[in-house]
Design a protein around this motif. Sequence first.
Motif, mmCIF file in Angstrom:
data_model
loop_
_atom_site.group_PDB
_atom_site.id
_atom_site.type_symbol
_atom_site.label_atom_id
_atom_site.label_comp_id
_atom_site.label_asym_id
_atom_site.label_seq_id
_atom_site.Cartn_x
_atom_site.Cartn_y
_atom_site.Cartn_z
ATOM 1 N N LEU A 356 0.830 -1.210 0.000
ATOM 2 C CA LEU A 356 0.000 0.000 0.000
ATOM 3 C C LEU A 356 0.865 1.262 0.000
ATOM 4 O O LEU A 356 0.565 2.235 -0.697
ATOM 5 N N ALA A 357 1.947 1.217 0.790
ATOM 6 C CA ALA A 357 2.865 2.362 0.818
ATOM 7 C C ALA A 357 3.474 2.597 -0.556
ATOM 8 O O ALA A 357 3.662 3.744 -0.988
ATOM 9 N N ILE A 360 0.871 4.293 -2.777
ATOM 10 C CA ILE A 360 0.746 5.709 -2.388
ATOM 11 C C ILE A 360 1.962 6.514 -2.848
ATOM 12 O O ILE A 360 1.833 7.625 -3.384
ATOM 13 N N LEU A 363 1.816 7.139 -6.549
ATOM 14 C CA LEU A 363 0.787 8.134 -6.865
ATOM 15 C C LEU A 363 1.248 9.540 -6.506
ATOM 16 O O LEU A 363 1.005 10.496 -7.258
ATOM 17 N N VAL A 364 1.930 9.681 -5.369
ATOM 18 C CA VAL A 364 2.484 10.989 -4.987
ATOM 19 C C VAL A 364 3.495 11.442 -6.037
ATOM 20 O O VAL A 364 3.525 12.617 -6.441
ATOM 21 N N CYS A 383 9.940 0.490 0.043
ATOM 22 C CA CYS A 383 8.772 -0.392 0.008
ATOM 23 C C CYS A 383 9.129 -1.788 -0.505
ATOM 24 O O CYS A 383 8.597 -2.791 -0.019
ATOM 25 N N VAL A 441 2.671 1.393 -10.168
ATOM 26 C CA VAL A 441 1.444 1.420 -9.377
ATOM 27 C C VAL A 441 0.709 0.086 -9.512
ATOM 28 O O VAL A 441 0.258 -0.510 -8.521
#
Length: 462
Positions: A356-357, A360, A363-364, A383, A441
């Motif tokens: 999940l990290a 994220i 996406l950032v 990650c 992603v």
Amino acid sequence: MEHKKNASFYTLLSVFFFWGFVAASNGVFIPFCKSHFSLSQFQSQLIDSAFYGAYFLGSLALWLASQTSRVDFLNKIGYKNGIIIGLSVSVAGALLMIPAVHSGSFAFILSSFFIIALGFSLQQTATQPFVIALGSPDTGAHRLNLGGGINSFGTLMGPLIVSWLLFGDLKVGAETFKNASISSIDSLYLILAGVFALAAVLLWVAKLPKVQSEEVFEHGLGALKYPQLRLGMLAIFAYVGVEVTIQSNMGALLKLPDFGGIDDQNNSPYISLFWGSLMIGRWTGAISAFGLKKLWKNILTVVVPFVAFAVVLYINQLRGNDMQQFYSYAWCVGILVAGFFLGNEKPSLTLMIFGLAGVIAMLVGLMNTGQTAIYAFLCGGLCCSIMWPCIFALSIQGLGKYTSQGSAFLIMMILGGAIIPPLQGLLADATDIHTSYWIPVACFAYLVFFAAKLRGKTNVGM
């Protein structure tokens, strides 16, 4: 008995270091080949294709040999002998590389490189389940994390060692590697052959326990009957692919004006920090392998990642890189620490959190530019750092007599490192390099799915 297993495990750690050292040598060899043989960018990337392709074909050949002979080859000879044979194959490939370079034939060079990686395929197939078997299955992922941490340290130290051995200078850059002489490359592969041979001797004389299944081998799909392995194969494919593709495409990303306009000669601190991020996470994940009391474990979980971060910065400064601009990356390391506490040493939960990290972070990075986006993409290394041992431990649990076969299937899926980066490259050609980071992603999203599917399950079977 437990003491003997611990001693055996520490012997195996030397092999993990040598793998990292060899990975670092590619940083010398690829720019040399591109310059010396006037290769295109596509041709130079065939070296990586030969490397990852060898993992796939070597593991496939091992499985086909077992099916044809109706004998689990790796289980029959034992994991220790499998590693030694793999190292011997890599010795042969390293020695063959010397006449290959002198011949001027790029096909000969690729073949020699393929043989080196073929030996790696057998080494990895045997080592991963061996490490898990040297102790409680519940802590197998932690032992693999420690091995991964040693591997990352070898990768970090490799450029320093290679630079000093070949050029007598620690501050050697990409331009020096590009213009290296053939005699320097000869020395490099003689050194690598010696490293492989030394590792083989260390294992041969070591008193390692015999880890084999006594169950009768059955012809057929075998390990593929287990859903956790099938899902795990795709997870390894996605994990290796995302780890390789983030850094492989980062050089092109950094050249964009919105990302600093940094050329290939000046991007090494960024690439190094990405690989260093893997080491930071793996050192942290390895703490549980030492059986410490909870208080000390918690203290070290906070301290070790920042010590590892300091080591990464220091090693890069020795190489002549200015690392002051990366001091604020410590905030990202802090997020890693929080992830470890939330994961609570459970492989499926830890994998889900870091997956999940990863989603994220990507996406950032996609929604921003400049240092914020660069840090977000670099966080992909943090990650990814603990994913291999979590995926591997979850995938082979409950396989019993099919463990070595399952290991071969998982190693086979390292092929993701040869396929996913070009896919991102195709998306970059169709759109732009920044947009192409939607590929990572998708990879991280699948890893979240895999972790959720196996969360809380033990001895998963049919």
